[in-house]
Write a protein that holds these residues in place. Structure first.
Motif, PDB file in Angstrom:
ATOM      1  N   PRO A 198     -22.991   7.207  -5.641  1.00  0.00           N
ATOM      2  CA  PRO A 198     -22.206   8.441  -5.610  1.00  0.00           C
ATOM      3  C   PRO A 198     -22.207   9.151  -4.258  1.00  0.00           C
ATOM      4  N   ILE A 199     -23.326   9.075  -3.534  1.00  0.00           N
ATOM      5  CA  ILE A 199     -23.411   9.803  -2.261  1.00  0.00           C
ATOM      6  C   ILE A 199     -22.415   9.241  -1.248  1.00  0.00           C
ATOM      7  N   VAL A 244     -12.192  11.414  -6.078  1.00  0.00           N
ATOM      8  CA  VAL A 244     -13.381  10.642  -5.729  1.00  0.00           C
ATOM      9  C   VAL A 244     -13.620   9.474  -6.690  1.00  0.00           C
ATOM     10  N   VAL A 245     -13.142   9.569  -7.941  1.00  0.00           N
ATOM     11  CA  VAL A 245     -13.333   8.478  -8.904  1.00  0.00           C
ATOM     12  C   VAL A 245     -12.161   7.488  -8.881  1.00  0.00           C
ATOM     13  N   ASN A 246     -11.257   7.664  -7.903  1.00  0.00           N
ATOM     14  CA  ASN A 246     -10.049   6.826  -7.813  1.00  0.00           C
ATOM     15  C   ASN A 246      -9.257   6.846  -9.127  1.00  0.00           C
ATOM     16  N   PRO A 247      -8.785   8.022  -9.540  1.00  0.00           N
ATOM     17  CA  PRO A 247      -8.073   8.133 -10.813  1.00  0.00           C
ATOM     18  C   PRO A 247      -6.711   7.438 -10.775  1.00  0.00           C
ATOM     19  N   GLN A 248      -6.227   7.077 -11.960  1.00  0.00           N
ATOM     20  CA  GLN A 248      -4.890   6.495 -12.074  1.00  0.00           C
ATOM     21  C   GLN A 248      -3.824   7.509 -11.660  1.00  0.00           C
ATOM     22  N   GLY A 251     -11.675  11.983 -17.649  1.00  0.00           N
ATOM     23  CA  GLY A 251     -12.663  11.909 -16.579  1.00  0.00           C
ATOM     24  C   GLY A 251     -12.520  10.664 -15.729  1.00  0.00           C
ATOM     25  N   GLU A 252     -12.120   9.570 -16.352  1.00  0.00           N
ATOM     26  CA  GLU A 252     -12.019   8.292 -15.649  1.00  0.00           C
ATOM     27  C   GLU A 252     -10.665   8.064 -14.990  1.00  0.00           C
ATOM     28  N   ASN A 253      -9.618   8.727 -15.496  1.00  0.00           N
ATOM     29  CA  ASN A 253      -8.255   8.366 -15.096  1.00  0.00           C
ATOM     30  C   ASN A 253      -7.396   9.469 -14.508  1.00  0.00           C
ATOM     31  N   ILE A 254      -7.816  10.733 -14.656  1.00  0.00           N
ATOM     32  CA  ILE A 254      -6.973  11.845 -14.204  1.00  0.00           C
ATOM     33  C   ILE A 254      -7.761  12.747 -13.265  1.00  0.00           C
ATOM     34  N   PRO A 263     -18.312  14.478 -10.395  1.00  0.00           N
ATOM     35  CA  PRO A 263     -17.623  13.601 -11.351  1.00  0.00           C
ATOM     36  C   PRO A 263     -18.206  12.191 -11.391  1.00  0.00           C
ATOM     37  N   LEU A 264     -18.694  11.707 -10.243  1.00  0.00           N
ATOM     38  CA  LEU A 264     -19.311  10.381 -10.181  1.00  0.00           C
ATOM     39  C   LEU A 264     -20.612  10.360 -10.987  1.00  0.00           C
ATOM     40  N   ASP A 265     -21.397  11.439 -10.861  1.00  0.00           N
ATOM     41  CA  ASP A 265     -22.655  11.535 -11.602  1.00  0.00           C
ATOM     42  C   ASP A 265     -22.393  11.595 -13.104  1.00  0.00           C
TER      43      ASP A 265
END
Length: 224
Positions: free
Chosen positions: A120-121, A159-163, A86-89, A111-113
């Motif tokens: 998040p908005i 949106v979460v800036n994944p690796q 969830g945090e990286n991909i 995913p941010l929530d």
């Protein structure tokens, strides 16, 4: 010197079919540097989607190691892997997999929530602006075209800036013209955010836009 985001060391994958063991991957080795794009091509049934599922941690290899930023994901327990993914991909599928009752903005901020990320908005709005959909924030999927829905899915994936961003035949469900436009927007977003992306595709023209092209054939991955 570029850092390595993704590294596969002698990755194999076999399935039992009745009494027979079918080897899909026979020792795949690949390294993807930070900020680069890599395409994986190959005939239907060659194992491309299987390989992408392993990289995403949605399936486990029979042997070998899959590392993202040095973290060997196939050694993680399910809870740790789910959080790490969830945090990286970020993953873009051929089908959009959007929540039908949520607006474009709500789909992208999901995913941010889930991760409890602040603001998040605005982050979701920025992602939708990058895929040129800031004028469609309040529309639900059935009010959007196929190309627009895929652009929402693309925005959600990064949106979460994944690796690492993974794309499995992302233009496969779109007509040629829409697919070209959507993929152009994807590559622009990848360049803008300096993302690292692995793309599985049948489309040779799309693959040629990547920094590196790898062909999966007879269970082995070779650089073109």
């Amino acid at each position: 010197m570029s850092k390595t985001v993704l590294e596969l060391n002698n990755v194999t994958k076999s399935y039992l079919q009745g009494q027979n063991e079918i080897d899909i991957l026979k020792g795949v080795n690949v390294s993807v540097p930070e900020g680069t794009t890599a395409a994986i091509i190959g005939e239907s049934g060659s194992g491309k989607s299987t390989l992408l599922s392993l990289i995403a941690g949605l399936d486990a290899p029979s042997s070998g190691a899959i590392a993202i930023r040095g973290n060997i994901i196939n050694e993680m327990d399910e809870k740790t892997l789910t959080k790490f993914r969830g945090e990286n991909i970020g993953i873009i599928f051929q089908q959009f997999h959007l929540m039908p009752h949520l607006t474009a903005l709500e789909n992208v901020r999901l995913p941010l929530d889930i991760l409890g990320i602040k603001d998040p908005i605005n982050k979701a709005k920025e992602a939708l602006e990058l895929v040129k959909l800031d004028h469609r924030l309040k529309h639900i999927p059935k009010q959007l075209s196929g190309g627009e829905n895929q652009r929402v899915a693309i925005a959600r994936s990064f949106v979460v800036n994944p690796q690492l961003l993974l794309a499995d035949e992302p233009s496969g469900s779109l007509d040629n013209s829409t697919g070209e436009t959507t993929m152009s927007i994807l590559f622009e977003a990848v360049k803008e955010r300096q993302m690292t992306m692995v793309l599985v595709t049948h489309n040779q023209d799309l693959a040629a836009q990547c920094n590196d092209v790898w062909e999966l054939k007879q269970g082995l991955l070779n650089k073109r």
